[in-house]
Design an enzyme around this catalytic site. Structure first.
Site, PDB file in Angstrom:
ATOM      1  N   CYS A  58       0.704  -1.335   0.208  1.00  0.00           N
ATOM      2  CA  CYS A  58       0.151  -0.154   0.062  1.00  0.00           C
ATOM      3  C   CYS A  58       0.779   1.184   0.083  1.00  0.00           C
ATOM      4  O   CYS A  58       0.703   2.312  -0.710  1.00  0.00           O
ATOM      5  CB  CYS A  58      -1.110   0.038   1.143  1.00  0.00           C
ATOM      6  SG  CYS A  58      -1.963  -1.484   1.479  1.00  0.00           S
ATOM      7  N   SER A  59       1.838   1.329   0.650  1.00  0.00           N
ATOM      8  CA  SER A  59       2.811   2.117   0.846  1.00  0.00           C
ATOM      9  C   SER A  59       3.770   2.709  -0.191  1.00  0.00           C
ATOM     10  O   SER A  59       4.239   3.635  -0.661  1.00  0.00           O
ATOM     11  CB  SER A  59       3.647   2.289   2.014  1.00  0.00           C
ATOM     12  OG  SER A  59       2.593   2.079   3.175  1.00  0.00           O
TER      13      SER A  59
END
Length: 196
Positions: A58-59
């Site tokens: 996600c990051s």
């Protein structure tokens, strides 16, 4: 069972934190209720959902991809882009800052802004209401210790209805070992928007 194309997205209230300079001090933020209708009614928007703020894929890829392609996606006929996670507003803000997202200096100029970022807006679905309504709730308890989160997906929503949806792996897997990331990315979304 996940919602499908043609279905209406869930009508929920997101509990957001927004900047309010009248408060002053080091924490000039207040609560704001933002409804799904505020974000999607009469608009065409992209929403992508992911398992959690600060998590690796996600990051490193998911949010950064949409930040990178923000202008191109908007130019393809999209009013705004929202990133949704089953995290609270405090976590979502700190994640956005850590990601280098540019924060709004004021919120008053945009009464429907669910957060304080200029490009991708971060939606806190802390109570999992939207995620459950989408049929996208999954639990990672023994696998990652996450508890209830959102399966990874992206969609185009036009006037509250799902125009197109991309679900990772084609279906939700409870307590999944793998965290597939092949179709909910910004490149796939941009390709759909520009070749439709």
């Amino acid at each position: 069972m996940p919602l499908k194309e043609g279905d209406s997205v869930p009508s929920v209230t997101f509990k957001c934190r927004v900047r309010d300079e009248s408060i002053g001090g080091e924490n000039p933020f207040t609560w704001k209720d933002v409804k799904t209708e505020d974000l999607c009614k009469g608009k065409r928007v992209v929403i992508f959902a992911l398992p959690g703020a600060f998590t690796p894929t996600c990051s490193s890829t998911h949010l950064p991809g949409y930040e990178k392609h923000y202008e191109a996606i908007k130019a393809a006929g999209v009013d705004d882009i929202y990133c949704l996670s089953v995290n609270d507003a405090f976590v979502m803000r700190q994640w956005g800052l850590k990601q280098g997202c540019e924060e709004e200096s004021k919120d008053a100029s945009n009464p429907l802004n669910p957060g304080n970022f200029k490009k991708v807006k971060l939606l806190p679905d802390g109570a999992c209401l939207f995620t459950r309504g989408m049929g996208m709730s999954c639990t990672w308890d023994s696998e990652r210790g996450f508890g209830e989160r959102s399966w990874r997906y992206s969609m185009v929503v036009k006037d509250m209805k799902i125009e197109k949806i991309f679900i990772e792996g084609g279906a939700i897997v409870q307590n999944s070992g793998p965290d597939p990331f092949e179709v909910s990315d910004a490149d796939t979304m941009l390709k759909y928007l520009t070749t439709k």
